[in-house]
Design an enzyme around this catalytic site. Structure first.
Site, short mmCIF file in Angstrom:
data_model
loop_
_atom_site.label_atom_id
_atom_site.label_comp_id
_atom_site.label_asym_id
_atom_site.label_seq_id
_atom_site.Cartn_x
_atom_site.Cartn_y
_atom_site.Cartn_z
N GLU A 45 -5.37 -8.67 -3.19
CA GLU A 45 -5.95 -8.18 -4.44
C GLU A 45 -4.88 -7.57 -5.35
OE1 GLU A 45 -9.07 -5.34 -3.72
OE2 GLU A 45 -8.74 -4.42 -5.67
N ARG A 54 0.85 -1.20 0.00
CA ARG A 54 0.00 0.00 0.00
C ARG A 54 0.88 1.24 0.00
NH1 ARG A 54 -5.37 0.32 1.07
NH2 ARG A 54 -5.35 -1.85 1.74
N ARG A 68 2.28 -4.77 -6.59
CA ARG A 68 1.84 -5.96 -5.86
C ARG A 68 2.24 -7.23 -6.60
NH1 ARG A 68 -4.04 -4.54 -3.03
NH2 ARG A 68 -3.21 -2.81 -1.77
N SER A 86 -9.01 -5.57 -9.94
CA SER A 86 -10.42 -5.45 -9.68
C SER A 86 -11.06 -5.13 -11.02
CB SER A 86 -10.64 -4.31 -8.68
OG SER A 86 -11.93 -4.37 -8.15
#
Length: 426
Positions: free
Chosen positions: A352, A280, A394, A355
Site C-alpha cells: 500500500e 514501516r 514507500r 489509501s
RNA sequence: GGAAGGGUGGCCGAGUGGUUUAAGGCGCACGCUUGGAAAGCGUGUAUACGCUAACACGUAUCGAGAGUUCGAAUCUCUCCCCUUCCGCCA
C-alpha cells in the site's frame, strides 16, 4: 454533543444501521443500546425544559414586580429550592449524555452500499491495474540492500541516534526523497488544482479528537512530555482541522488541499512486521490530499481523488493496482476506501502506498464542519475525503526496486530527473 | 522564563444582578424611492436540541466548567485560549 452517526438515522432506520454494522463486523447491539439511552434522554430533557420554562417565567414576573416597587416575597419564597431540583435533574441528564456519548463513540461509520461485503481482507476487490510487472534478467534486490550498497540509506546511524524504525538518507538518497516531495506537490498544485498548505506537525488534543485519532488510538501517537501536544500521524489531522467549528459560506465548496508533512507513528503492535527497510518507520514523509465537498458529490469526488493519486504513479511509471476495501477491512471512520498498491519485485508482493477514503459526514460531525448549500439555507455537514498522494518513503523504496539495474545502479524515472538536477542514474 | 491585557452574534463594539426577548454600527437580504444607480428610509438577518405535518412554542448557548441568587453576559472560584511587552533563541 459529538455524534458519530446522525442520531436521526439511527432512530428512523435502526435496522439499516444494524445491517451496516454487521457487514463491517461491528457490534450491532450498539444500536439498541443507543436507542434505549436516547429515549431516556429525550424524556428527561422534555421534563427539564418545562421546569426551566416555569423558572424563567416566574423570575421575569419577580423582576417586573420589583420594578413597580411591589412586594414579591411570596413568589420568591415559592421559588426557593426550585433551582436545586432542576440542578439534580441536570446532573442526571449529564450522566445520561455521557453514556450516550460513550456509545456513540464506539459506533463506526457505515459502509457505503457500493462497498463489497466481506469477512476479511481477502475479500477486497481489485478494481483495476496499471502497467505491468517488470521482467528481470537478474534477481531483483530488496530496496534496503540497494540503498546500503549505494551508501545512501544508513540504518545503523539512524539506530544510533534514534533507535529502530528510523533511517538516514544520504547524498542522492536524500536528494531523491526531496525530489519526490516536490514532484508530488507540484503535480497536485499545478495539474490537479489543489491548494498548497504547510501546517504544524504538532497539534492539540482537540484536533486529534476532531479527526478521530482520539480517544481510540492514543497509543498509536507520540506525545510531548511537558506540553499537551501530539505529533501528527498524518497531515489529514491538521488539514481537516483547518475548518473545524466553521460554517463554510455558500459556493465555497469544493475545497481541495494538498500538504506535505512528516508523519509520526509509534507502530505499537506491529512488532515483527516489515522490520527490514523503510516500509514501516516511526517517521516518514507523506503528501496528503484533503477535500471538503457537498454530500451529493462526495462519491464522484472520491473517484477523482483516487485518480489524482494514481496520476503520480503513472508519471513515475510504476506498476500498481487499485483495491476496493470490503466492508470488513474498512477503517473506523471510512464509508468507502480505495487502496493503491505498488508491486515490489523482491517480494513479488503489492504494498500500500495510498489509501483514499470518503468519510462522508463522519469526521465533519466530530469536527463540526458545516457549509451552507445556498445563501439562506440551513447549515449542513460537509463530506470530507482524504488520500495519500503518496507515502513518499514507500514510493522511494518502490523506485529502488523497480528501477534497479543489473550493475547495482538505479535509473531515475524521467518525471523526476528535472527535480534531481538532470541526472538519470544513481 | 517574567509581566500585563483580553475572549460578547458573520464582523466591529456597548454592556458590573431583572423591558438585554444582547444597545449601536458594519456587512448581507428584501422592500420603498429612482429613468437607472448611489444615498436615504423601512423590514429582516445566529446555532443546536426538544415538541410539531407545518407554523408556532419551549430550552440552551456572551471562551469552558462549577458556585452564589427567585433570577447571571454581569458577582465568586477553577481551568482553557488569544494578544502585547521584556528576556532568550533559528
Amino acid at each position: 454533543m459529538i455524534e458519530m452517526l446522525d442520531p436521526k438515522l439511527i432512530r428512523n432506520n435502526p435496522e439499516a444501521v444494524k445491517k451496516g454494522l454487521k457487514n463491517r463486523k461491528a457490534e450491532a447491539s450498539l444500536v439498541d443500546r443507543f436507542l434505549a439511552v436516547d429515549e431516556e434522554w429525550r424524556k428527561l430533557t422534555t421534563e427539564i425544559d418545562e421546569l426551566k420554562a416555569k423558572r424563567n417565567k416566574v423570575s421575569d414576573q419577580i423582576g417586573e414586580m420589583k420594578k413597580k416597587k411591589e412586594k414579591a416575597d411570596d413568589l420568591i419564597a415559592e421559588m426557593k429550592g426550585f433551582s436545586s431540583r432542576i440542578k439534580e435533574l441536570d446532573d442526571e441528564q449529564r450522566k445520561i449524555e455521557e453514556r450516550l456519548k460513550a456509545i456513540s463513540l464506539e459506533i463506526p461509520n457505515l459502509p457505503h452500499m457500493s462497498v463489497p461485503v466481506g469477512i476479511n481482507s481477502r475479500d477486497n476487490l481489485e478494481v483495476r491495474t496499471w502497467g505491468k510487472k517488470r521482467k528481470f534478467s537478474f534477481k531483483p534486490l530488496p530496496h534496503d540492500e540497494i540503498g546500503k550498497k549505494l551508501g545512501i540509506l544508513n540504518f545503523e546511524q539512524a539506530a544510533k541516534i534514534s533507535g529502530s524504525r528510523f533511517v538516514v538518507y544520504k547524498e542522492m538518497g536524500a536528494a531523491l526523497e526531496r525530489a519526490l516531495i516536490n514532484f508530488m506537490l507540484d503535480l497536485q498544485i499545478k495539474e490537479n488544482g489543489y491548494t498548497e498548505v504547510l501546517t504544524p506537525v504538532m497539534v492539540r488534543p482537540s484536533s486529534m479528537l476532531g479527526t478521530g485519532q482520539l480517544p481510540k488510538f492514543e497509543e498509536e501517537m507520540f506525545r510531548c512530555r511537558d506540553d499537551e501536544l501530539y505529533l501528527i500521524p498524518t497531515a489529514e489531522v491538521p488539514i481537516t482541522n483547518l475548518h473545524r467549528e466553521e460554517i463554510l459560506p455558500a459556493g465555497s465548496l469544493p475545497i481541495k488541499y494538498v500538504g506535505y508533512t512528516p508523519c509520526f507513528r509509534r507502530e505499537a503492535g506491529s512488532y515483527g512486521k516489515d522490520v527490514k527497510g523503510i516500509i514501516r518507520q516511526h517517521q516518514f514523509n507523506k503528501i496528503e490530499l484533503v477535500k471538503f465537498v457537498e454530500p451529493e458529490k462526495s462519491y464522484k469526488e472520491l473517484e477523482g481523488l483516487t485518480l489524482d493519486a494514481e496520476k503520480v504513479l503513472q508519471k513515475l511509471g510504476l506498476h500498481y493496482r487499485v483495491v476496493e476495501l470490503c466492508t470488513a477491512d474498512l477503517g473506523f471512520a471510512a464509508a468507502k476506501t480505495y487502496d493503491l498498491e505498488i508491486w515490489f519485485p523482491s517480494e513479488n508482493e503489492y504494498k500500500e502506498v495510498s489509501s483514499c477514503s470518503n468519510y462522508e459526514s463522519f469526521q465533519a460531525r466530530r469536527a463540526n464542519i458545516r457549509y451552507r448549500p445556498s445563501r439562506d439555507a440551513k447549515p449542513e455537514f460537509v463530506h470530507t475525503l482524504n488520500g495519500s498522494a503518496l507515502a513518499v518513503g514507500r514510493t522511494f523504496a518502490a523506485i529502488f526496486e523497480n528501477y534497479q539495474q543489473k550493475n547495482g545502479t538505479i535509473q531515475i524515472p524521467e518525471a523526476l530527473q528535472t527535480y534531481m538536477g538532470g541526472i538519470s542514474t544513481i
